[in-house]
Scaffold this motif. Structure first.
Motif, PDB file in Angstrom:
ATOM      1  N   GLY A  55       3.981 -15.927  -3.223  1.00 58.35           N
ATOM      2  CA  GLY A  55       4.077 -15.115  -2.087  1.00 58.35           C
ATOM      3  C   GLY A  55       3.708 -13.713  -2.344  1.00 58.35           C
ATOM      4  N   ILE A  56       4.145 -13.251  -3.438  1.00 57.05           N
ATOM      5  CA  ILE A  56       4.118 -11.779  -3.673  1.00 57.05           C
ATOM      6  C   ILE A  56       2.500 -11.613  -4.024  1.00 57.05           C
ATOM      7  CG2 ILE A  56       4.218 -10.214  -5.803  1.00 57.05           C
ATOM      8  CD1 ILE A  56       7.211 -11.262  -5.967  1.00 57.05           C
ATOM      9  N   VAL A  57       1.936 -12.381  -4.599  1.00 62.33           N
ATOM     10  CA  VAL A  57       0.562 -12.287  -5.123  1.00 62.33           C
ATOM     11  C   VAL A  57      -0.513 -12.475  -3.917  1.00 62.33           C
ATOM     12  CG1 VAL A  57      -1.447 -13.349  -6.330  1.00 62.33           C
ATOM     13  CG2 VAL A  57       0.725 -13.110  -7.358  1.00 62.33           C
ATOM     14  N   GLY A  58      -0.037 -13.133  -3.109  1.00 64.87           N
ATOM     15  CA  GLY A  58      -1.072 -13.482  -1.741  1.00 64.87           C
ATOM     16  C   GLY A  58      -0.758 -12.261  -0.684  1.00 64.87           C
ATOM     17  N   ALA A  59       0.647 -11.523  -0.688  1.00 62.64           N
ATOM     18  CA  ALA A  59       0.806 -10.605   0.256  1.00 62.64           C
ATOM     19  C   ALA A  59      -0.003  -9.471  -0.326  1.00 62.64           C
ATOM     20  CB  ALA A  59       2.298 -10.423   0.321  1.00 62.64           C
ATOM     21  N   ALA A  60       0.078  -9.275  -1.648  1.00 62.28           N
ATOM     22  CA  ALA A  60      -0.541  -7.894  -2.409  1.00 62.28           C
ATOM     23  C   ALA A  60      -2.207  -8.109  -2.293  1.00 62.28           C
ATOM     24  CB  ALA A  60      -0.264  -7.967  -3.872  1.00 62.28           C
ATOM     25  N   THR A  61      -2.556  -9.340  -2.198  1.00 56.86           N
ATOM     26  CA  THR A  61      -3.905  -9.389  -2.142  1.00 56.86           C
ATOM     27  C   THR A  61      -4.480  -9.123  -0.613  1.00 56.86           C
ATOM     28  OG1 THR A  61      -4.127 -11.311  -3.663  1.00 56.86           O
ATOM     29  CG2 THR A  61      -5.933 -11.079  -2.172  1.00 56.86           C
ATOM     30  N   LEU A  62      -3.733  -9.475   0.285  1.00 60.34           N
ATOM     31  CA  LEU A  62      -4.233  -9.002   1.789  1.00 60.34           C
ATOM     32  C   LEU A  62      -3.922  -7.607   1.881  1.00 60.34           C
ATOM     33  CD1 LEU A  62      -2.036 -12.003   3.532  1.00 60.34           C
ATOM     34  CD2 LEU A  62      -4.419 -11.681   3.719  1.00 60.34           C
ATOM     35  N   ALA A  63      -2.929  -7.072   1.395  1.00 54.97           N
ATOM     36  CA  ALA A  63      -2.678  -5.484   1.278  1.00 54.97           C
ATOM     37  C   ALA A  63      -4.001  -4.968   0.903  1.00 54.97           C
ATOM     38  CB  ALA A  63      -1.354  -5.119   0.759  1.00 54.97           C
ATOM     39  N   ARG A  64      -4.480  -5.516  -0.166  1.00 51.56           N
ATOM     40  CA  ARG A  64      -5.503  -4.820  -0.820  1.00 51.56           C
ATOM     41  C   ARG A  64      -6.724  -4.752  -0.138  1.00 51.56           C
ATOM     42  NH1 ARG A  64      -5.060  -7.381  -4.860  1.00 51.56           N
ATOM     43  NH2 ARG A  64      -4.164  -5.832  -6.362  1.00 51.56           N
ATOM     44  N   GLU A  65      -7.043  -5.918   0.551  1.00 48.27           N
ATOM     45  CA  GLU A  65      -8.201  -6.038   1.212  1.00 48.27           C
ATOM     46  C   GLU A  65      -8.005  -5.202   2.737  1.00 48.27           C
ATOM     47  OE1 GLU A  65      -7.895 -10.267   2.319  1.00 48.27           O
ATOM     48  OE2 GLU A  65      -8.993 -10.850   0.399  1.00 48.27           O
ATOM     49  N   MET A  66      -6.846  -5.304   3.152  1.00 50.87           N
ATOM     50  CA  MET A  66      -6.631  -3.972   4.130  1.00 50.87           C
ATOM     51  C   MET A  66      -6.729  -2.883   3.962  1.00 50.87           C
ATOM     52  SD  MET A  66      -3.075  -3.277   6.281  1.00 50.87           S
ATOM     53  CE  MET A  66      -2.325  -2.794   4.878  1.00 50.87           C
ATOM     54  N   ALA A  67      -6.416  -2.489   2.787  1.00 52.15           N
ATOM     55  CA  ALA A  67      -6.599  -0.894   2.430  1.00 52.15           C
ATOM     56  C   ALA A  67      -8.069  -0.897   2.219  1.00 52.15           C
ATOM     57  CB  ALA A  67      -5.821  -0.878   1.009  1.00 52.15           C
ATOM     58  N   ALA A  68      -8.887  -1.756   1.326  1.00 49.52           N
ATOM     59  CA  ALA A  68     -10.344  -1.677   1.220  1.00 49.52           C
ATOM     60  C   ALA A  68     -10.930  -1.458   2.519  1.00 49.52           C
ATOM     61  CB  ALA A  68     -10.888  -2.668   0.478  1.00 49.52           C
ATOM     62  N   SER A  69     -10.689  -2.191   3.556  1.00 49.93           N
ATOM     63  CA  SER A  69     -11.217  -2.374   4.916  1.00 49.93           C
ATOM     64  C   SER A  69     -10.899  -0.944   5.618  1.00 49.93           C
ATOM     65  CB  SER A  69     -10.685  -3.139   5.865  1.00 49.93           C
ATOM     66  OG  SER A  69     -11.290  -3.294   7.302  1.00 49.93           O
ATOM     67  N   LEU A  70      -9.717  -0.090   5.453  1.00 49.88           N
ATOM     68  CA  LEU A  70      -9.362   1.242   6.039  1.00 49.88           C
ATOM     69  C   LEU A  70     -10.205   2.292   5.498  1.00 49.88           C
ATOM     70  CD1 LEU A  70      -5.611   0.728   6.400  1.00 49.88           C
ATOM     71  CD2 LEU A  70      -7.342   0.818   8.222  1.00 49.88           C
ATOM     72  N   THR A  71     -10.381   1.962   4.143  1.00 52.28           N
ATOM     73  CA  THR A  71     -11.135   3.251   3.443  1.00 52.28           C
ATOM     74  C   THR A  71     -12.583   3.021   3.777  1.00 52.28           C
ATOM     75  OG1 THR A  71      -9.528   2.890   1.532  1.00 52.28           O
ATOM     76  CG2 THR A  71     -11.830   4.012   1.152  1.00 52.28           C
ATOM     77  N   LYS A  72     -13.118   1.861   3.980  1.00 48.61           N
ATOM     78  CA  LYS A  72     -14.385   1.663   4.346  1.00 48.61           C
ATOM     79  C   LYS A  72     -14.880   2.340   5.931  1.00 48.61           C
ATOM     80  CE  LYS A  72     -16.593  -1.938   3.103  1.00 48.61           C
ATOM     81  NZ  LYS A  72     -17.076  -3.486   3.184  1.00 48.61           N
ATOM     82  N   ASN A  73     -13.868   1.906   6.800  1.00 45.50           N
ATOM     83  CA  ASN A  73     -13.818   2.553   8.109  1.00 45.50           C
ATOM     84  C   ASN A  73     -13.821   3.778   8.178  1.00 45.50           C
ATOM     85  OD1 ASN A  73     -14.173  -0.081   9.152  1.00 45.50           O
ATOM     86  ND2 ASN A  73     -11.953  -0.295   9.492  1.00 45.50           N
ATOM     87  N   ASN A  74     -12.875   4.489   7.431  1.00 46.96           N
ATOM     88  CA  ASN A  74     -12.672   5.900   7.149  1.00 46.96           C
ATOM     89  C   ASN A  74     -14.118   6.702   6.930  1.00 46.96           C
ATOM     90  OD1 ASN A  74     -10.200   5.843   8.203  1.00 46.96           O
ATOM     91  ND2 ASN A  74      -9.235   6.039   6.258  1.00 46.96           N
ATOM     92  N   ALA A  75     -14.660   6.286   5.831  1.00 43.48           N
ATOM     93  CA  ALA A  75     -15.880   6.645   5.089  1.00 43.48           C
ATOM     94  C   ALA A  75     -16.919   6.768   6.392  1.00 43.48           C
ATOM     95  CB  ALA A  75     -16.073   5.768   4.286  1.00 43.48           C
ATOM     96  N   ARG A  76     -17.090   5.835   7.164  1.00 46.88           N
ATOM     97  CA  ARG A  76     -17.929   5.616   8.140  1.00 46.88           C
ATOM     98  C   ARG A  76     -17.948   6.663   9.152  1.00 46.88           C
ATOM     99  NH1 ARG A  76     -17.755  -0.961   8.967  1.00 46.88           N
ATOM    100  NH2 ARG A  76     -19.165  -1.515   7.402  1.00 46.88           N
ATOM    101  N   ARG A  77     -16.581   6.802   9.445  1.00 48.44           N
ATOM    102  CA  ARG A  77     -16.429   7.929  10.747  1.00 48.44           C
ATOM    103  C   ARG A  77     -16.660   9.217  10.132  1.00 48.44           C
ATOM    104  NH1 ARG A  77     -11.404   5.152  10.825  1.00 48.44           N
ATOM    105  NH2 ARG A  77     -11.081   3.659  12.549  1.00 48.44           N
ATOM    106  N   SER A  78     -16.320   9.486   8.642  1.00 46.76           N
ATOM    107  CA  SER A  78     -16.865  10.852   8.371  1.00 46.76           C
ATOM    108  C   SER A  78     -18.113  11.050   7.879  1.00 46.76           C
ATOM    109  CB  SER A  78     -15.838  11.080   7.122  1.00 46.76           C
ATOM    110  OG  SER A  78     -16.391  10.163   5.868  1.00 46.76           O
TER     111      SER A  78
END
Length: 324
Positions: free
Chosen positions: A301-324
């Motif tokens: 459960g810990i590993v899966g939740a952390a993996t989803l968090a990593r994917e979310m963070a990567a997506s947010l970073t990519k979206n922010n980069a596009r806006r800038s």
């Protein structure tokens, strides 16, 4: 990129720092308190404890409850205080980093698919057998949540009409016959019918039938106790029956058996496989799912939740980069 996964159960809150390979680098644990504010305080404390030792940038919460499809809200958690609570936004505000929610079985299934027993499978089902049954379905490596985020509740498939009562309100649910709780109930029923068969369990039940826990029955079965072995055989039969239903509906490539009861898999899994293979529709004329035990144990459960968090963070970073 390091992220934190938090497994939030009815008895404990466990936080772990996880890297991109699915390795848990550090952990903290605390009892699960009653009340929303106290629970959220415990989560913040657990995350901040490990965050003082590691640079982390996102958090995933694996919750034993119904999660909205946007993974921001806990609709209902039977053993926790949250009811229609916007947990992700609250925790993100307090922790100062992105937070995502997931059902604990979904998180465990994702971890097993990325790093464990279901690695590479296109269609996989996780059946987590503990106090009850938690379940998850992966299609092409993605978690299937259903229209409202609560699928699949396999533990509450009715396998015995008018059978044992279930806390969900129905009778005869699969988890009433195939779980740690079920193992205890079966042993107590057998003791009532055959009081002289098991001296050890009979002596414990005489004081208080609640002493005959599933874990105690499994231990007695390992020691060769005949009544405990009969109770374990009953669990194996119901596991096989239930897995046949699962295969009839989903036709998975892999079925992963996890949860606390899976620690006793050598006592029942071979018999369950045989039962499944004999009662699945088209038995003898179709490929069968590979049935494996989970590889990541309590950390899934810990590993899966952390993996989803990593994917979310990567997506947010990519979206922010596009806006800038």
């Amino acid at each position: 990129m390091l992220t934190v996964g938090v497994d939030i159960g009815g008895t404990s809150v466990r936080a772990g720092v996880v890297d991109a390979r699915g390795s848990v680098l550090d952990t903290s644990r605390a009892p699960t308190p009653a009340g929303e504010r106290a629970l959220e305080d415990a989560i913040v404390a657990a995350v901040e404890e490990v965050a003082t030792r590691h640079a982390v940038n996102a958090v995933g919460l694996a919750v034993a409850g119904f999660i909205a499809s946007d993974r921001r809200t806990v609709r209902f958690a039977p053993h926790l205080a949250w009811r229609q609570a916007d947990v992700a936004d609250r925790m993100s505000d307090r922790l100062g980093m992105p937070v995502v929610l997931e059902h604990d079985a979904n998180a465990a299934a994702l971890a097993e698919h990325r790093f464990g027993a279901a690695r590479g499978a296109r269609t996989a089902v996780l059946v987590a057998i503990g106090t009850g049954i938690g379940a998850a379905l992966l299609l092409n490596g993605e978690v299937f949540r259903g229209a409202h985020g609560v699928a699949p509740e396999l533990g509450h498939l009715r396998v015995v009409p008018d059978g044992r009562p279930c806390p969900c309100g129905k009778n005869g649910c699969w988890e009433r016959y195939c779980s740690g709780t079920a193992l205890s109930a079966t042993a107590v029923e057998l003791l009532a019918k055959h009081p002289g068969v098991s001296t050890v369990l009979a002596r414990e039940a005489a004081g208080d039938s609640r002493a005959v826990t599933g874990r105690r029955v499994a231990g007695a079965a390992r020691d060769g106790d005949p009544l405990a072995k009969r109770a374990m055989a009953d669990l194996a039969r119901w596991l096989g029956e239930g897995l046949a239903l699962v295969a009839d509906v989903y036709d998975p490539e892999v079925i992963v058996i996890g949860g606390g009861v899976s620690e006793s898999a050598p006592l029942f899994l071979d018999d369950a496989r045989e039962r499944y293979a004999s009662v699945v529709t088209g038995a003898g004329h179709r490929p069968l799912a590979r049935i494996r035990t989970a590889q990541l144990g309590d950390d899934a459960g810990i590993v899966g939740a952390a993996t989803l968090a990593r994917e979310m963070a990567a997506s947010l970073t990519k979206n922010n980069a596009r806006r800038s």
